[in-house]
Design a protein around this motif. Structure first.
Motif, PDB file in Angstrom:
ATOM      1  N   THR A  34     -11.956  15.553 -63.036  1.00 31.43           N
ATOM      2  CA  THR A  34     -10.968  16.568 -63.359  1.00 31.43           C
ATOM      3  C   THR A  34     -10.059  16.770 -62.159  1.00 31.43           C
ATOM      4  O   THR A  34     -10.458  16.551 -61.009  1.00 31.43           O
ATOM      5  N   ASN A  35      -8.824  17.192 -62.433  1.00 30.79           N
ATOM      6  CA  ASN A  35      -7.869  17.484 -61.378  1.00 30.79           C
ATOM      7  C   ASN A  35      -7.891  18.973 -61.058  1.00 30.79           C
ATOM      8  O   ASN A  35      -8.360  19.799 -61.845  1.00 30.79           O
ATOM      9  N   PHE A  36      -7.345  19.313 -59.895  1.00 24.66           N
ATOM     10  CA  PHE A  36      -7.361  20.702 -59.456  1.00 24.66           C
ATOM     11  C   PHE A  36      -6.580  21.575 -60.444  1.00 24.66           C
ATOM     12  O   PHE A  36      -5.466  21.249 -60.854  1.00 24.66           O
ATOM     13  N   ASN A  37      -7.197  22.683 -60.824  1.00 22.22           N
ATOM     14  CA  ASN A  37      -6.640  23.684 -61.740  1.00 22.22           C
ATOM     15  C   ASN A  37      -6.537  23.202 -63.184  1.00 22.22           C
ATOM     16  O   ASN A  37      -5.904  23.872 -64.016  1.00 22.22           O
ATOM     17  N   ASP A  38      -7.152  22.071 -63.511  1.00 20.44           N
ATOM     18  CA  ASP A  38      -7.272  21.712 -64.927  1.00 20.44           C
ATOM     19  C   ASP A  38      -8.045  22.799 -65.669  1.00 20.44           C
ATOM     20  O   ASP A  38      -8.977  23.411 -65.124  1.00 20.44           O
TER      21      ASP A  38
END
Length: 728
Positions: free
Chosen positions: A477-481
């Protein structure tokens, strides 16, 4: 090694057996020590073997029962007289509670005094923002602590609530290596008690449970044990519970219902007072129903998060879960049974004593449990099924029906790019615990701090619908997903429940979809039809399950609670069901998602969530490294460092940051692939060669220019000499 262990044992005595640690609320730093060692149940440190009679202990040769042995000096468990080997912290079962306050810096020195085993300590329920290396998951966030070694866990206490610690190495949690970890607000004045509950097997240790599960048969002597089942018909296998413990004590009941008179835990209360009980299921497999005779329970929190209060006769807590309840001590001064029983058919049980000040301490309670009737029905909170049999006059509240006590709506995606949804099916496929048909293979290095050495990764050609494969399963996952996980327990798998725990995050429970049950018998009939398992129809393993209705995307799933959903980190999933959970990926690290049934996790029902890879914090200085030997990666790394013009000290300090700068540029689906490393390494080498050729060319041109310039007059040369340029 023997002298080291002797010294550690002495230190354990100095630290104090069986006493908890509570930090001063005004302190900035809280520091304590856990010494992990093997001990034996029913063995006094100086008097030797003991046996129980009427709630008291006597020395093995005291046949006339003349001298009572202090109960607090013996780990009794269920009073079974054949000693059980346990793995415990500070010679205590359960381990000593650790109580701190929100925002304090916590330093826990863990010393491994085991002779043959490694250990780690996981802080269950703590997100550990900025400190993922302190999560205590072996070969994921750290290398395991070797015998004789010390590892200091250093993190910030947050959030408030009922949490716990336990070993995450092997199966030590089931052998007793666990304890409460409570984070309070500094203004807290509540009167409270801590209560751990667990299913207990006095026949053998959890390592044997794993071996028996592989064979799918459990014998005690020559007697083949029947598969245990739940109220709804779900199966419990192969862990055999011989009893239940409350705060490390209980009584063994034989087949005739006679108990062995072992000592029980007592909770002292004053009349006319409200008490908060913090209940933690530290056990292995069986959900446990908790009640208190003649007292209504007001359930106020789960997994550290406050919920709108619900008044109930009892509640059910699964392995890894926590529930806080309050009682008002408004009954006649006396003693009352606290009951804990598994939700098996023919359940196992134990009791503790709620004793009012002024009650006779020498007498057991004589109270009875509430009788549920058509006119006085019982309400149970957190049923892992829809209903109890109709003739029990018992109603259920499922967890997703609870509401948050505060205004804390779930995160909403701002676009389709930052919304990630994954369907994950937790099941036992062809006898192997797995997630989407993938049996988790533990890395051989610390994945968080040594990402380039992780392998083997999952090959999509081998893993798919209606197949079973072994690999290091991870999703990214990417940051702030905004991450929405559809946790499933369905398809052609063993019909058993799975309490799912997520490290590093707590999640919002937006919805639970149960299967179909017989409303009279409460037995399971069929799985929930909202999930399309695809593949081989009714025979599908459901490795690639999805929504049957293709329009159910994001918030379009019907009946999602997007206003005040409850929040937690461990959720029990019965067979045939699914749950929609959501969280915001704002905590960079590598976090495990797994079943908290000990044997299921040990055999592969786990995966890793690689959260915001490029933002992982750098490991603390001197952080341990572990790997196979020989290691091709380490050999090449050492060769590279030897060729570097920097000093050894500089190489040691800069090697990790240099690697991390390169590893941030990788495909999301292949974050941990060793092939990605060699591809990037090849690119880096090619760039270095091109730059080297370019520098040599420039040097040659400069040399020719300088030679031509030297032919000019000497005075002109001296006037225009540029030392920096000439040194190039």
């Amino acid at each position: 090694m023997g002298s080291v262990i002797h010294a550690l044992t002495l230190l354990s005595t100095l630290v104090g057996c069986c006493f908890g640690y509570e930090c001063d609320s005004s302190a900035t730093v809280c520091e304590t020590t856990l010494i992990i060692s093997h001990q034996q149940t029913m063995l006094h440190p100086t008097e030797g073997q003991v046996y129980p009679v009427n709630g008291k202990l006597y020395r093995y040769d005291d046949v006339n029962q003349t001298t009572i042995i202090p109960t607090d000096e013996v780990m009794t468990a269920d009073g079974w007289e054949n000693n059980r080997l346990v793995t415990v912290a500070n010679e205590s079962l359960p381990g000593p509670p650790i109580i701190v306050y929100v925002g304090q810096r916590v330093k826990v020195h863990v010393i491994n005094a085991l002779l043959s085993d490694t250990v780690t300590v996981h802080w269950h329920g703590l997100p550990l923002y900025g400190s993922p290396h302190m999560d205590g998951t072996p070969f994921v966030t750290q290398c395991p602590i070797l015998p004789g070694q010390k590892f200091t866990y250093d993190f910030t206490a947050d959030p408030k609530g009922t949490h716990w610690y336990h070993s995450h190495a092997g199966n030590q949690r089931a052998k007793g290596m666990h304890g409460a970890f409570i984070i309070k607000e500094r203004t807290s004045t509540a009167r409270e008690h801590i209560m751990t509950v667990e299913d207990w097997n006095h026949h053998w240790g959890s390592d044997m449970d794993v071996q028996k599960m592989k064979k799918a048969q459990v014998f005690i002597g020559r007697n083949l044990q029947p598969i245990r089942s739940s109220v709804d018909g779900g199966l419990f296998l192969p862990f055999i519970a011989s009893s239940v413990l409350i705060n490390g004590r209980g009584r063994f009941y034989n087949e005739t219902g006679q108990d062995n008179g072992a000592p029980l835990t007592e909770f002292s209360v004053d009349a006319g007072t409200t008490y908060r009980f913090r209940v933690i299921h530290t056990g292995v497999m069986y959900p446990i129903r908790v009640s208190v005779d003649h007292h209504r329970l007001t359930v106020v929190a789960s997994d550290g998060f406050e919920i709108q209060p619900v008044v109930a006769e009892s509640f059910i807590v699964a392995a890894g879960e926590r529930f806080d309840f309050e009682i008002n001590t408004n009954q006649t001064i006396g003693s009352y049974w606290i009951r804990a029983e598994t939700i098996e058919v023919n359940s196992h049980k134990t009791e503790a004593v709620l004793r009012y000040t002024g009650a006779d301490p020498s007498r057991d309670p004589i109270t009875s449990r509430k009788v549920c009737s058509p006119t006085n029905r019982c309400l149970v909170v957190n049923c892992p099924f829809e209903t109890y049999p109709s003739d029990t006059y018992t109603d259920c509240i499922n967890f997703d029906q609870l509401k948050s006590a505060i205004n804390d709506p779930p995160p909403e995606p701002t676009s389709s790019d930052d919304f990630k949804e994954h369907h994950l099916n937790f099941g036992i496929v062809i006898g192997r615990p797995s997630v989407n048909g993938i049996v988790f293979q533990t890395p051989k290095v610390s994945a968080l701090s040594q990402p380039f050495e992780v392998g083997p990764t999952c090959d999509k050609n081998d893993c798919g619908e209606d197949t079973l494969c072994n690999c290091m399963h991870s999703i990214s996952t990417n940051f702030n997903d905004v991450v929405q996980l559809v946790l499933m327990n369905t398809g052609m798998v063993v019909p058993a429940a799975h309490p799912i725990h997520l490290h590093g995050y707590s999640f919002y429970v937006l919805k639970t979809g149960f299967g179909t049950y017989n409303t009279t018998s409460a037995k399971f009939i069929s799985p929930n039809m909202d999930i399309d398992c695809r593949g081989n129809g009714d025979m599908s393993f459901c490795n690639q399950g999805t929504w049957r209705n293709s329009t159910w995307l994001g918030n379009n799933v019907p009946d999602l609670n997007l206003i005040n959903p409850p929040k937690k980190d461990t959720l029990n999933m019965p067979y045939g069901s699914y749950a929609v959970i959501r969280y915001k990926a704002n905590n960079p690290g590598v976090w495990m998602l797994h079943c908290h049934v000990q044997v299921h996790m040990a055999l592969g029902m786990s995966l890793l969530i690689n959260s915001s890879y490029g933002m992982h914090p750098v490991p603390p200085k001197g952080f341990p490294v572990c790997h196979d030997f020989p290691s091709a990666f380490r050999e090449r790394l050492e060769d590279y460092q030897q060729q570097s013009p920097t000093t050894p000290a500089q190489r040691q300090n800069t090697a990790t940051p240099e690697i991390r700068l390169v590893t941030q540029i990788v495909k999301e689906d292949d974050i941990y692939g060793i092939s990605s490393f060699w591809a990037m390494f090849g690119v880096l080498v090619a760039v270095i060669l091109v730059l080297s050729f370019y520098i040599l060319t420039i040097r040659k041109k400069l040399y020719l220019y300088k030679k031509k310039y030297d032919d000019s007059s000497s005075a002109s040369k001296q006037a225009n000499d540029n030392r920096s340029f000439s040194k190039l």
